[in-house]
Design a protein around this motif. Structure first.
Motif, PDB file in Angstrom:
ATOM      1  N   VAL A   1      45.197  17.679  55.858  1.00 43.29           N
ATOM      2  CA  VAL A   1      46.341  17.984  54.993  1.00 43.29           C
ATOM      3  C   VAL A   1      46.335  17.080  53.767  1.00 43.29           C
ATOM      4  O   VAL A   1      46.501  17.538  52.633  1.00 43.29           O
ATOM      5  CB  VAL A   1      47.668  17.836  55.765  1.00 43.29           C
ATOM      6  CG1 VAL A   1      48.851  18.038  54.824  1.00 43.29           C
ATOM      7  CG2 VAL A   1      47.725  18.832  56.921  1.00 43.29           C
ATOM      8  N   ARG A   2      46.117  15.808  54.001  1.00 46.74           N
ATOM      9  CA  ARG A   2      46.122  14.840  52.891  1.00 46.74           C
ATOM     10  C   ARG A   2      45.014  15.132  51.881  1.00 46.74           C
ATOM     11  O   ARG A   2      45.244  15.156  50.663  1.00 46.74           O
ATOM     12  CB  ARG A   2      45.957  13.426  53.449  1.00 46.74           C
ATOM     13  CG  ARG A   2      46.030  12.324  52.394  1.00 46.74           C
ATOM     14  CD  ARG A   2      45.871  10.952  52.998  1.00 46.74           C
ATOM     15  NE  ARG A   2      44.518  10.712  53.500  1.00 46.74           N
ATOM     16  CZ  ARG A   2      44.195  10.696  54.792  1.00 46.74           C
ATOM     17  NH1 ARG A   2      45.118  10.899  55.724  1.00 46.74           N
ATOM     18  NH2 ARG A   2      42.944  10.473  55.174  1.00 46.74           N
ATOM     19  N   ILE A   3      43.818  15.378  52.382  1.00 46.47           N
ATOM     20  CA  ILE A   3      42.674  15.602  51.498  1.00 46.47           C
ATOM     21  C   ILE A   3      42.783  16.953  50.792  1.00 46.47           C
ATOM     22  O   ILE A   3      42.440  17.079  49.610  1.00 46.47           O
ATOM     23  CB  ILE A   3      41.357  15.498  52.291  1.00 46.47           C
ATOM     24  CG1 ILE A   3      41.178  14.066  52.815  1.00 46.47           C
ATOM     25  CG2 ILE A   3      40.168  15.894  51.424  1.00 46.47           C
ATOM     26  CD1 ILE A   3      40.025  13.902  53.782  1.00 46.47           C
ATOM     27  N   ALA A   4      43.273  17.966  51.493  1.00 46.20           N
ATOM     28  CA  ALA A   4      43.418  19.286  50.880  1.00 46.20           C
ATOM     29  C   ALA A   4      44.334  19.222  49.660  1.00 46.20           C
ATOM     30  O   ALA A   4      44.070  19.855  48.634  1.00 46.20           O
ATOM     31  CB  ALA A   4      43.965  20.291  51.894  1.00 46.20           C
ATOM     32  N   LYS A   5      45.397  18.456  49.760  1.00 48.57           N
ATOM     33  CA  LYS A   5      46.320  18.302  48.631  1.00 48.57           C
ATOM     34  C   LYS A   5      45.617  17.668  47.433  1.00 48.57           C
ATOM     35  O   LYS A   5      45.944  17.960  46.283  1.00 48.57           O
ATOM     36  CB  LYS A   5      47.514  17.423  49.031  1.00 48.57           C
ATOM     37  CG  LYS A   5      48.458  18.053  50.028  1.00 48.57           C
ATOM     38  CD  LYS A   5      49.573  17.063  50.367  1.00 48.57           C
ATOM     39  CE  LYS A   5      50.507  17.602  51.417  1.00 48.57           C
ATOM     40  NZ  LYS A   5      51.561  16.623  51.776  1.00 48.57           N
ATOM     41  N   ALA A   6      44.636  16.820  47.712  1.00 46.26           N
ATOM     42  CA  ALA A   6      43.950  16.103  46.631  1.00 46.26           C
ATOM     43  C   ALA A   6      42.830  16.925  46.003  1.00 46.26           C
ATOM     44  O   ALA A   6      42.652  16.912  44.785  1.00 46.26           O
ATOM     45  CB  ALA A   6      43.390  14.783  47.160  1.00 46.26           C
TER      46      ALA A   6
ATOM     47  N   PRO B   1      49.805  27.399  49.038  1.00 45.42           N
ATOM     48  CA  PRO B   1      49.786  28.825  49.397  1.00 45.42           C
ATOM     49  C   PRO B   1      48.589  29.595  48.849  1.00 45.42           C
ATOM     50  O   PRO B   1      48.245  30.656  49.374  1.00 45.42           O
ATOM     51  CB  PRO B   1      51.106  29.352  48.809  1.00 45.42           C
ATOM     52  CG  PRO B   1      51.507  28.340  47.784  1.00 45.42           C
ATOM     53  CD  PRO B   1      51.009  27.024  48.283  1.00 45.42           C
ATOM     54  N   SER B   2      47.943  29.079  47.798  1.00 44.10           N
ATOM     55  CA  SER B   2      46.776  29.795  47.258  1.00 44.10           C
ATOM     56  C   SER B   2      45.485  29.447  48.001  1.00 44.10           C
ATOM     57  O   SER B   2      44.464  30.105  47.820  1.00 44.10           O
ATOM     58  CB  SER B   2      46.611  29.486  45.771  1.00 44.10           C
ATOM     59  OG  SER B   2      46.485  28.108  45.552  1.00 44.10           O
ATOM     60  N   ALA B   3      45.525  28.407  48.840  1.00 39.60           N
ATOM     61  CA  ALA B   3      44.354  28.063  49.651  1.00 39.60           C
ATOM     62  C   ALA B   3      44.298  28.998  50.856  1.00 39.60           C
ATOM     63  O   ALA B   3      45.334  29.352  51.428  1.00 39.60           O
ATOM     64  CB  ALA B   3      44.425  26.611  50.110  1.00 39.60           C
ATOM     65  N   ARG B   4      43.105  29.402  51.239  1.00 43.54           N
ATOM     66  CA  ARG B   4      42.951  30.291  52.392  1.00 43.54           C
ATOM     67  C   ARG B   4      42.235  29.546  53.510  1.00 43.54           C
ATOM     68  O   ARG B   4      41.195  28.936  53.280  1.00 43.54           O
ATOM     69  CB  ARG B   4      42.186  31.551  51.995  1.00 43.54           C
ATOM     70  CG  ARG B   4      42.921  32.379  50.947  1.00 43.54           C
ATOM     71  CD  ARG B   4      42.188  33.660  50.619  1.00 43.54           C
ATOM     72  NE  ARG B   4      42.978  34.489  49.707  1.00 43.54           N
ATOM     73  CZ  ARG B   4      42.835  34.505  48.395  1.00 43.54           C
ATOM     74  NH1 ARG B   4      41.901  33.748  47.834  1.00 43.54           N
ATOM     75  NH2 ARG B   4      43.600  35.267  47.639  1.00 43.54           N
TER      76      ARG B   4
ATOM     77  N   THR C   1      35.258  16.824  53.414  1.00 46.28           N
ATOM     78  CA  THR C   1      35.308  17.117  54.843  1.00 46.28           C
ATOM     79  C   THR C   1      36.417  16.259  55.433  1.00 46.28           C
ATOM     80  O   THR C   1      36.843  15.271  54.831  1.00 46.28           O
ATOM     81  CB  THR C   1      33.975  16.808  55.549  1.00 46.28           C
ATOM     82  OG1 THR C   1      33.701  15.396  55.440  1.00 46.28           O
ATOM     83  CG2 THR C   1      32.826  17.596  54.932  1.00 46.28           C
ATOM     84  N   ALA C   2      36.885  16.649  56.620  1.00 41.20           N
ATOM     85  CA  ALA C   2      37.950  15.885  57.276  1.00 41.20           C
ATOM     86  C   ALA C   2      37.772  15.978  58.784  1.00 41.20           C
ATOM     87  O   ALA C   2      37.354  17.017  59.299  1.00 41.20           O
ATOM     88  CB  ALA C   2      39.318  16.420  56.873  1.00 41.20           C
TER      89      ALA C   2
ATOM     90  N   VAL D   1      35.250  24.549  48.795  1.00 43.56           N
ATOM     91  CA  VAL D   1      35.461  24.588  50.241  1.00 43.56           C
ATOM     92  C   VAL D   1      35.701  23.183  50.786  1.00 43.56           C
ATOM     93  O   VAL D   1      35.158  22.205  50.277  1.00 43.56           O
ATOM     94  CB  VAL D   1      34.220  25.192  50.950  1.00 43.56           C
ATOM     95  CG1 VAL D   1      34.433  25.280  52.455  1.00 43.56           C
ATOM     96  CG2 VAL D   1      33.881  26.553  50.385  1.00 43.56           C
ATOM     97  N   MET D   2      36.539  23.113  51.832  1.00 46.64           N
ATOM     98  CA  MET D   2      36.677  21.881  52.608  1.00 46.64           C
ATOM     99  C   MET D   2      36.399  22.222  54.070  1.00 46.64           C
ATOM    100  O   MET D   2      36.826  23.269  54.559  1.00 46.64           O
ATOM    101  CB  MET D   2      38.083  21.292  52.473  1.00 46.64           C
ATOM    102  CG  MET D   2      38.234  19.963  53.208  1.00 46.64           C
ATOM    103  SD  MET D   2      39.817  19.138  52.893  1.00 46.64           S
ATOM    104  CE  MET D   2      40.877  20.036  53.997  1.00 46.64           C
TER     105      MET D   2
END
Length: 222
Positions: free
Chosen positions: A47-52, A81-84, A39-40, A12-13
């Motif tokens: 967006v940047r952290i989710a990619k990482a 696309p697989s992240a919800r 966390t962000a 989770v983020m």
């Protein structure tokens, strides 16, 4: 992307511009066995952290100071696309809910939800269920019904089996996989197999899109 069924820990983020709230939610989730990867505080960082870190679920506030959680949701679901994305917002306004869902959010939870409700919502979101605070699911489905171009009663596409169509109708009514399994006297795995098969045949990505499809094709009635 982490497979929660294999690892046992859903990643989770948490995205929120209020540090005390953000850290508190992250702590509650960690204490309940979730893998809180990051966390962000704003949309760009999210967006940047989710990619990482590649989270399974992104808990997203909508009001991120000078940036928009809706924009972040749209970008994250486009590149991952697989992240919800599960919106966790203080607002229950119709316009905010619909805007978030149209941006790709898989669910919408009001911040007044209890810790137990939040934990359950994250787990269900990771499993692919559309999750909404009571009353909001009907609002979303009602809006898509009004937007639908196809009239009610349109026959299902021929490539879906009778059972797949039956499951699709129940998804559109907001039932979870376990509720569908109980209603149709099937195993949970069998229902999931039907859902995944239907997603592949219709070239859709998740249950929210399945619900939209069913409404647009008149499959959400009795």
């Amino acid at each position: 992307m982490t497979d929660p069924d294999r690892s046992g820990a859903i990643s989770v983020m948490v995205v929120d511009d209020h540090p005390i709230w953000r850290d508190g939610v992250a702590r509650d989730l960690a204490e309940n066995g979730f893998d809180v990867r990051a966390t962000a505080p704003d949309a760009a960082a999210a967006v940047r952290i989710a990619k990482a870190v590649l989270p399974d679920v992104v808990l997203m506030d909508l009001n991120l100071g000078g940036s928009s959680g809706v924009d972040a949701t749209r970008e994250i679901t486009a590149v991952l696309p697989s992240a919800r994305v599960l919106v966790l917002s203080a607002s229950g306004e119709q316009s905010d809910v619909l805007e978030a869902v149209k941006a790709g959010a898989a669910g919408y939870l009001i911040k007044s939800a209890s810790a137990a409700e939040l934990v359950d919502a994250v787990r269900r979101t990771a499993a692919g269920d559309p999750v909404f605070t009571a009353g909001l699911a009907g609002l979303v489905l009602g809006e898509y019904r009004r937007m639908a171009d196809a009239p009610a009663g349109v026959e299902p596409p021929p490539q879906l089996t009778e059972r797949e169509t039956e499951v699709l109708r129940l998804v559109a009514k907001g039932l979870t996989a376990r509720q569908i399994a109980e209603k149709l006297v099937l195993s949970h795995r069998t229902v999931e197999n039907h859902v995944q098969s239907t997603l592949r045949k219709l070239q859709l990505h998740n249950r929210v899109e399945l619900a939209r499809y069913a409404i647009e094709h008149g499959l959400d009635g009795e």
